[in-house]
Write a protein that holds these residues in place. Structure first.
Motif, PDB file in Angstrom:
ATOM      1  N   LEU A 118       8.471  -7.087  -5.060  1.00  0.00           N
ATOM      2  CA  LEU A 118       7.936  -7.754  -3.696  1.00  0.00           C
ATOM      3  C   LEU A 118       9.332  -7.987  -3.052  1.00  0.00           C
ATOM      4  O   LEU A 118       9.119  -8.818  -2.019  1.00  0.00           O
ATOM      5  CB  LEU A 118       6.801  -8.435  -3.894  1.00  0.00           C
ATOM      6  N   GLN A 119      10.199  -8.252  -4.088  1.00  0.00           N
ATOM      7  CA  GLN A 119      11.592  -9.292  -3.172  1.00  0.00           C
ATOM      8  C   GLN A 119      12.122  -8.197  -2.209  1.00  0.00           C
ATOM      9  O   GLN A 119      11.723  -6.991  -2.268  1.00  0.00           O
ATOM     10  CB  GLN A 119      12.294  -9.549  -4.387  1.00  0.00           C
ATOM     11  N   ALA A 120      13.206  -8.667  -1.640  1.00  0.00           N
ATOM     12  CA  ALA A 120      14.004  -7.864  -0.761  1.00  0.00           C
ATOM     13  C   ALA A 120      14.600  -6.720  -1.253  1.00  0.00           C
ATOM     14  O   ALA A 120      14.569  -5.501  -0.701  1.00  0.00           O
ATOM     15  CB  ALA A 120      15.047  -8.629   0.014  1.00  0.00           C
ATOM     16  N   GLU A 121      15.018  -6.810  -2.521  1.00  0.00           N
ATOM     17  CA  GLU A 121      15.702  -5.470  -3.092  1.00  0.00           C
ATOM     18  C   GLU A 121      14.897  -4.614  -3.445  1.00  0.00           C
ATOM     19  O   GLU A 121      15.005  -3.300  -3.538  1.00  0.00           O
ATOM     20  CB  GLU A 121      16.318  -5.799  -4.379  1.00  0.00           C
ATOM     21  N   GLY A 122      13.318  -4.818  -3.713  1.00  0.00           N
ATOM     22  CA  GLY A 122      12.216  -3.775  -3.962  1.00  0.00           C
ATOM     23  C   GLY A 122      12.587  -2.954  -5.020  1.00  0.00           C
ATOM     24  O   GLY A 122      12.925  -3.654  -6.056  1.00  0.00           O
ATOM     25  N   PHE A 123      11.858  -1.907  -5.152  1.00  0.00           N
ATOM     26  CA  PHE A 123      11.816  -0.914  -5.930  1.00  0.00           C
ATOM     27  C   PHE A 123      13.121  -0.277  -6.282  1.00  0.00           C
ATOM     28  O   PHE A 123      13.538   0.469  -5.289  1.00  0.00           O
ATOM     29  CB  PHE A 123      10.867  -0.054  -5.883  1.00  0.00           C
ATOM     30  N   MET A 124      13.719  -0.291  -7.238  1.00  0.00           N
ATOM     31  CA  MET A 124      15.129   0.095  -7.400  1.00  0.00           C
ATOM     32  C   MET A 124      15.086   1.279  -8.580  1.00  0.00           C
ATOM     33  O   MET A 124      15.038   0.962  -9.615  1.00  0.00           O
ATOM     34  CB  MET A 124      16.324  -0.869  -7.788  1.00  0.00           C
TER      35      MET A 124
END
Length: 237
Positions: A118-124
């Motif tokens: 749920l952070q800015a980087e999201g799903f990587m």
């Protein structure tokens, strides 16, 4: 001293990466994401700190890759355990129990993983995640899906939602209730997979030793080669 061959260097790099993945899972599971530094991970892995950035752009991607490795190996282990089966409904039940088992057995790690998504980087996306996706897509297909491209994302979303619901601080939902909802959706009998009232762990193991999920030692083929070389050496004496 002769320089190491390219294959030896490749094997050493592989082992270093595996040790970093294992260390990341262990430390985040013990202390949480914020309290774990890249230096801590490198120290636990017995690696130079510069190697972490060589393999991974940052801590978030390293931890996601490590958790996805644990998830895909746990899922693979559950799907292939004895008695082996090709029955699609049994395999779907095992897949659900495997992921819910991780929420039960490794709550700190899985809570941190869900928060990271749920952070800015999201799903990587990473190789570990792609392998996990392949296993879940295959599970959906074997369960009789007529549209895997639509049904796989739904299964993934439902499993993520169940893990999140089970781990919400202060208001967790009981895993048997979540299991019942998922089983009802996929029309699975409660006795399939590993029901909560059985003695066998449902997917997760609860073991503190995670080494079997991370290939930090010699590969079987390497050991076979060494064994063959030793035999030939003995015969030549």
């Amino acid at each position: 001293m002769s320089p190491r061959s390219a294959s030896v260097n490749e094997e050493l790099r592989r082992r270093s990466r595996e040790r970093l993945l294992q260390a990341a899972v262990e430390l985040v599971g013990e202390h949480g994401f914020e309290a774990t530094t890249l230096g801590d991970i490198a120290d636990r892995a017995g690696s130079a700190r510069g190697l972490v950035s060589y393999y991974f752009p940052g801590k978030r991607q390293l931890v996601q890759s490590a958790v996805h490795r644990l998830m895909n190996r746990t899922l693979e282990e559950a799907l292939e355990r004895e008695p082996c089966t090709e029955d699609g409904r049994e395999r779907m039940a095992r897949a659900i129990d495997a992921i819910l088992g991780l929420a039960r057995d490794r709550p700190v790690l899985m809570r941190q993983h869900m928060a990271g998504l749920l952070q800015a980087e999201g799903f990587m996306p990473c190789p570990e995640q792609r392998r996990l996706a392949e296993l879940l897509r295959d599970t959906v297909a074997r369960n009789g899906s007529q549209d895997v491209d639509a049904d796989y994302p739904m299964l993934r979303a439902l499993l993520m939602g169940a893990v999140y619901a089970a781990l919400v601080p202060g208001a967790p939902m009981p895993l048997p209730v979540l299991r019942a909802e998922l089983f009802q959706r996929y029309r699975l009998d409660w006795a399939l997979g590993v029901p909560p009232d059985t003695e066998v762990a449902s997917g997760g193991t609860g073991d503190t030793d995670l080494s079997r999920f991370f290939a930090t030692g010699e590969r079987p083929e390497d050991q076979s080669k060494q064994s063959g070389q030793s035999k030939r050496s003995g015969q030549s004496k």
